[in-house]
Design a protein around this motif. Structure first.
Motif, PDB file in Angstrom:
ATOM      1  N   ARG A 235       0.871  -1.173   0.000  1.00 27.25           N
ATOM      2  CA  ARG A 235       0.000   0.000   0.000  1.00 27.25           C
ATOM      3  C   ARG A 235       0.904   1.217   0.000  1.00 27.25           C
ATOM      4  O   ARG A 235       1.686   1.435   0.927  1.00 27.25           O
ATOM      5  N   LEU A 236       0.793   2.021  -1.041  1.00 24.48           N
ATOM      6  CA  LEU A 236       1.725   3.129  -1.257  1.00 24.48           C
ATOM      7  C   LEU A 236       1.300   4.347  -0.448  1.00 24.48           C
ATOM      8  O   LEU A 236       0.648   5.264  -0.936  1.00 24.48           O
ATOM      9  N   ALA A 237       1.678   4.359   0.813  1.00 22.88           N
ATOM     10  CA  ALA A 237       1.374   5.462   1.714  1.00 22.88           C
ATOM     11  C   ALA A 237       2.677   6.028   2.261  1.00 22.88           C
ATOM     12  O   ALA A 237       3.770   5.553   1.947  1.00 22.88           O
ATOM     13  N   ASP A 238       2.563   7.079   3.071  1.00 18.63           N
ATOM     14  CA  ASP A 238       3.758   7.654   3.677  1.00 18.63           C
ATOM     15  C   ASP A 238       4.500   6.603   4.485  1.00 18.63           C
ATOM     16  O   ASP A 238       5.729   6.509   4.448  1.00 18.63           O
ATOM     17  N   GLU A 240       4.696   2.937   4.293  1.00 22.49           N
ATOM     18  CA  GLU A 240       4.306   1.866   3.380  1.00 22.49           C
ATOM     19  C   GLU A 240       3.882   0.607   4.132  1.00 22.49           C
ATOM     20  O   GLU A 240       4.527   0.177   5.074  1.00 22.49           O
ATOM     21  N   ALA A 325      -6.378   1.026  -7.633  1.00 23.76           N
ATOM     22  CA  ALA A 325      -6.525   2.401  -7.174  1.00 23.76           C
ATOM     23  C   ALA A 325      -7.991   2.780  -7.027  1.00 23.76           C
ATOM     24  O   ALA A 325      -8.859   2.278  -7.761  1.00 23.76           O
ATOM     25  N   GLU A 331      -8.032   7.548  -1.775  1.00 21.06           N
ATOM     26  CA  GLU A 331      -7.454   6.433  -1.027  1.00 21.06           C
ATOM     27  C   GLU A 331      -6.067   6.115  -1.582  1.00 21.06           C
ATOM     28  O   GLU A 331      -5.755   6.431  -2.731  1.00 21.06           O
ATOM     29  N   LYS A 332      -5.247   5.494  -0.764  1.00 19.21           N
ATOM     30  CA  LYS A 332      -3.911   5.115  -1.196  1.00 19.21           C
ATOM     31  C   LYS A 332      -3.973   3.928  -2.151  1.00 19.21           C
ATOM     32  O   LYS A 332      -4.799   3.034  -2.001  1.00 19.21           O
ATOM     33  N   THR A 333      -3.084   3.924  -3.126  1.00 21.31           N
ATOM     34  CA  THR A 333      -3.053   2.894  -4.160  1.00 21.31           C
ATOM     35  C   THR A 333      -2.298   1.659  -3.676  1.00 21.31           C
ATOM     36  O   THR A 333      -1.348   1.748  -2.903  1.00 21.31           O
ATOM     37  N   TRP A 334      -2.747   0.492  -4.152  1.00 22.59           N
ATOM     38  CA  TRP A 334      -2.082  -0.764  -3.857  1.00 22.59           C
ATOM     39  C   TRP A 334      -1.251  -1.201  -5.071  1.00 22.59           C
ATOM     40  O   TRP A 334      -1.675  -1.030  -6.216  1.00 22.59           O
ATOM     41  N   GLN A 349      -7.916  -4.202   1.258  1.00 19.14           N
ATOM     42  CA  GLN A 349      -8.556  -2.893   1.390  1.00 19.14           C
ATOM     43  C   GLN A 349      -9.821  -3.030   2.231  1.00 19.14           C
ATOM     44  O   GLN A 349     -10.151  -2.155   3.022  1.00 19.14           O
TER      45      GLN A 349
END
Length: 357
Positions: A235-238, A240, A325, A331-334, A349
């Motif tokens: 999950r592409l977040a701050d 990860e 996405a 929302e954050k992309t996978w 998700q």
């Protein structure tokens, strides 16, 4: 229990439909007079699959939107045919199916070998290459080089559906009774995708299951478990978030572990009542946070989207190559690296939707 058929044009009919798909004792015919007044008449008759019953139901399916109505218990125990086959029609469908009617203009399309012929003679006939289109109410075909769509059959007229070998689907119709529609493709995965898609539309829109549950489980395992060797899900977040998929096991280092069998996703060695998601071949179901009512996402294979009617189309999730996405961009992309079942990513998700506030 009944289905409510609502119409887009001026003439409409509301019909009670029993587990075998027959019209039952009460029909309400609605039409408009030239002055625009609505006139209703109650017609009480035992209309089964006679030509008049079929014609009435066919008229009611033009520009149709299907909505479940009332208790569905009387729709969950019927069967479509007495045909003996390992993949013969099974009993009616679950509440989960009925809550997720298929309404997408095109549910699935693709190039297939196609034939519509007499049941006794189809094996001696030559198949043609056509684009085949599955919609919420019918199956159509388009000849190569031509733009004209031809009706193959209406979904509610499919009496049974069988796999005659690894690459061939045969649809037997209730009217005309001696006609079959045959679909074929050299890749078994494509054939199974169509097999499940036709069953999903029949089950979710007409409460007519064409695949027994035990056969469905075998197919889902073949499609959604066995081909996948393993990989990473990010999950592409701050901060990860990373999951590992390996042979049906889904886990984070030092975190919870889950098991996936192609149909059910649950905590490793979980007890009854713990978190569990389920894939039916067309619908993803998982618990919703702060609610006893599960969340349902229907998967549209044509667009590779997951759509929740409760959240709206604008909040759908969509696959593009190896990215999952949110269409609203909120929302954050996978991201998937390696060989991982796509639906497992959407289930992760779903875990986030399930977390208490």
């Amino acid at each position: 229990g009944s289905w409510l058929y609502t119409m887009a044009d001026d003439d409409a009919s509301l019909n009670r439909v029993n587990s075998s798909g027959s019209l039952t004792a009460e029909s309400v015919l609605v039409n408009r007079s030239p002055a625009g007044k609505v006139r209703k008449s109650r017609v009480r008759s035992a209309m089964t699959r006679s030509s008049s019953g079929i014609d009435l139901l066919r008229r009611s399916l033009r520009d149709v939107r299907l909505t479940p109505r009332g208790d569905s218990s009387d729709l969950s125990s019927g069967s479509n045919s007495g045909r003996e086959s390992p993949l013969a029609p099974a009993s009616g469908c679950t509440d989960t199916n009925m809550l997720c009617p298929i309404s997408d203009a095109v549910y699935l399309s693709g190039t297939m070998q196609y034939l519509r012929a007499k049941q006794k003679a189809w094996r001696s006939k030559k198949m043609t290459t056509r684009k085949v289109i599955l919609s919420p109410r019918d199956l159509r075909s388009v000849e190569e080089g031509k733009g004209e769509e031809k009706m193959a059959c209406e979904v509610f007229l499919i009496e049974s559906m069988v796999l005659t070998d690894d690459t061939t689907i045969v649809l037997s119709l209730s009217q005309p009774t001696d006609v079959v529609v045959v679909l074929q493709h050299e890749q078994r995965g494509v054939v199974l995708e169509w097999f499940l898609a036709i069953n999903t539309v029949s089950c979710n829109n007409f409460c007519r299951r064409l695949i027994p549950e035990e056969s469905e489980s075998i197919i889902l395992k073949e499609m959604m478990l066995e081909p996948f060797s393993g990989g990473l899900i990010k999950r592409l977040a701050d901060e990860e978030e990373e999951w590992i998929y390996n042979g049906g096991r889904v886990y984070q280092e030092g975190g919870k572990k889950y098991e996936w069998d192609g149909q059910t996703f649950k905590e490793d060695k979980s007890k009854d009542g713990e978190w569990e998601a389920r894939w039916t071949g067309g619908i993803l179901t998982f618990p919703k946070k702060d609610s006893e009512t599960p969340m349902h996402f229907r998967y549209v294979p044509e667009t590779k989207e997951y759509i929740s009617d409760s959240m709206g189309v604008e909040n759908a999730w969509k696959w593009t190559r190896h990215f999952l996405a949110a269409k609203n961009g909120k929302e954050k992309t996978w991201l998937v690296e390696g060989s991982v079942p796509e639906h497992v990513v959407m289930i992760l998700q779903g875990l986030r939707y399930s977390q208490p506030t």
